[in-house]
Design an enzyme around this catalytic site. Structure first.
Site, PDB file in Angstrom:
ATOM      1  CB  CYS A  84      -3.772   3.375  -1.573  1.00 51.82           C
ATOM      2  SG  CYS A  84      -4.946   4.687  -1.355  1.00 51.82           S
TER       3      CYS A  84
ATOM      4  CG  ASP B 262       0.615  -2.451   6.262  1.00 52.58           C
ATOM      5  OD1 ASP B 262      -0.340  -2.507   7.077  1.00 52.58           O
ATOM      6  OD2 ASP B 262       0.550  -1.836   5.182  1.00 52.58           O
TER       7      ASP B 262
ATOM      8  CG  HIS C 191      -1.911   0.981   1.385  1.00 54.17           C
ATOM      9  ND1 HIS C 191      -1.660   2.274   1.784  1.00 54.17           N
ATOM     10  CD2 HIS C 191      -3.248   0.914   1.173  1.00 54.17           C
ATOM     11  CE1 HIS C 191      -2.796   2.948   1.804  1.00 54.17           C
ATOM     12  NE2 HIS C 191      -3.774   2.151   1.436  1.00 54.17           N
TER      13      HIS C 191
ATOM     14  CD  GLN D 106      -6.909  -4.390   4.067  1.00 52.66           C
ATOM     15  OE1 GLN D 106      -7.864  -5.082   4.441  1.00 52.66           O
ATOM     16  NE2 GLN D 106      -7.051  -3.138   3.671  1.00 52.66           N
TER      17      GLN D 106
ATOM     18  CE  LYS E  10      -7.292  -0.074   6.087  1.00 56.36           C
ATOM     19  NZ  LYS E  10      -8.068   0.386   4.947  1.00 56.36           N
TER      20      LYS E  10
END
Ligand code: PLP
Length: 429
Positions: free
Chosen positions: A387, A223, A146, A226, A249
């Site tokens: 993104c 990261d 991202h 997600q 999220k």
């Protein structure tokens, strides 16, 4: 650098959830009734919300925690001697403890509140990065990041005269692990890697990535924007040095996120923002900084955001992350079959280890047109580069349409998606 891959993509070890019972359809129906936005209608049809990688809907428990805070618990934290301030502080800090358990951290002080995954990565770049990266050094990211795991490192590299290096991916959207290993050098100062790609759904083998980097003494940032909403995370077991995620999220409020950092590293890092709460004492001659986590939480924090996130974590834990992951895997299988049956549709991102993201393109229809026509059918998906422009460049496409799943989605909704796409096909031929 060349990104032409040899096809030896990474496969994660089998998901631990595969042995767990998935949420049942009856449970999912009950869960759905707890999300007010899922009751909305669009063009006379019940909303089908398939834009969960952008942000998730919020359960009533989270919404009520926010109003409860403003109606009976509102005060500033850490500084007051009165009842309300003590209460707000207790709620704020107990949410930190809950999040520590959720992420499997060893220590509560390893949990730093940020505005989201983006701010967490910027914090590490501007503190750890500035401290450890010099001219000619290297930071390793992947081709599926991202933008928020690219740009902060580019900014740092520009400032320091360092180089950003990119691990390539294969045509399925899997990392090329042999190339990853070959790219680690004695100049590599950090590997910063996405756990689950928002554009492709790929689940990266982060455990293996971390082991390889640590074998050479290189720290790793994961990261988890997600991954944290969709699978059980244990940062201590993974061994990562930093982990970031975003509350919005994971069924929580917007504007709140978490940076996990190993205590030893956080302690050795300089602060980022200066202000109240991050100090022990201030004179014009010298300021003595607070310990962690306060050293990285300058100013009045997003108190209700933290409390709301704590409630969201509670909600997720009550359902059970392994059961959520198992159910979403079933949904993904079903959705993949639905889309694969449509002539002229191509799924982008077919990794063997995949989370609930269905990115696709169609002959003759631009992703934005697909998104708009599906909206008219009451179906919310996302269209664009998500993104992750380098992913689009890798697959030589301008954009994709993306349906992204959460545990409150159903197979029937994916069937509706399939039917609506067939209507789009009729329009565009
Ligand atoms: N990383 C990934 C993989 C994402 O999907 C996103 C958001 O979509 C982010 C980072 C940034 O998250 P936020 O905008 O909440 O900071």
């Amino acid at each position: 650098m060349s990104t032409k891959p040899t096809d030896v993509g990474a496969v994660d070890s089998p998901a631990p959830s595969s042995k767990q019972a998935a949420l049942t359809d009856a449970e999912v129906q009950k869960i759905r009734s707890e999300f007010p936005c899922l009751q909305l209608h669009r063009h006379g049809k019940r909303l089908v919300y398939l834009d969960n990688a952008a942000t998730t809907q919020k359960p009533r428990a989270v919404i009520e925690a926010l109003s409860r805070y403003y109606e009976g618990q509102n005060a500033n934290v850490h500084r007051g001697v009165h009842y309300l301030s003590a209460l707000a502080t207790e709620l704020y800090e107990s949410a930190r403890k809950r999040i520590k358990e959720f992420l499997g951290a060893h220590l509560v002080c390893e949990i730093i509140f940020t505005r989201g995954a983006t701010e967490g990565i910027n914090l590490v770049a501007q503190t750890f990065g500035r401290q450890h990266v010099g001219p000619g050094d290297e930071i390793l990211v992947s081709e599926m990041e991202h933008h928020s795991n690219i740009v902060p490192w580019q900014m740092l590299c520009e400032e320091k005269g360092a180089n950003l290096r990119v691990i390539p991916i294969n045509d399925r959207g899997e990392l090329l692990m042999d190339q990853y290993e070959a790219m680690l050098t004695d100049r590599t100062r950090l590997v910063s890697i996405v756990h689950v790609s928002n554009a492709l759904g790929t689940i990266n083998p982060v455990r293996q990535i971390i082991q390889i980097a640590h074998g050479r003494g290189i720290p790793v940032l994961v990261d988890g924007a997600q991954s944290a909403p969709h699978m059980a995370i244990n940062v201590a077991e993974l061994g990562c040095d930093f982990f970031v995620c975003s509350g919005h999220k994971m069924m929580g409020p917007t504007g709140i996120g978490v940076l996990y950092g190993r205590a030893e590293l956080l302690e050795s890092m300089p602060p980022w923002h200066g202000g109240g709460d991050m100090i022990l004492s201030v004179t014009f001659e010298k300021t003595i900084y607070n310990g962690i986590p306060q050293k990285f939480e300058a100013g009045t924090p997003h108190i209700e955001g933290v409390i709301g996130l704590g409630e969201a974590i509670n909600y997720l834990q009550n359902l059970g992350m392994p059961r959520i992951q198992a159910y979403e895997a079933q949904l993904l299988d079903h959705g993949t079959r639905v889309l694969e049956a449509i002539d002229g549709l191509k799924i982008i991102g077919t990794a063997r280890e995949k989370a609930g993201v269905l990115s696709f393109i169609m002959d003759h229809a631009h992703p934005h047109d697909i998104g708009q026509l599906l909206d008219e059918e009451g179906i919310a998906i996302r269209a664009g580069h998500h993104c992750a422009q380098p992913v689009m460049q890798r697959f030589q496409i301008p954009a994709t349409a993306r349906a992204s799943l959460a545990f409150y989605n159903t197979r029937e909704e994916l069937d509706l998606l399939g039917e609506a796409i067939l209507k789009v096909k009729k329009v565009f031929g």
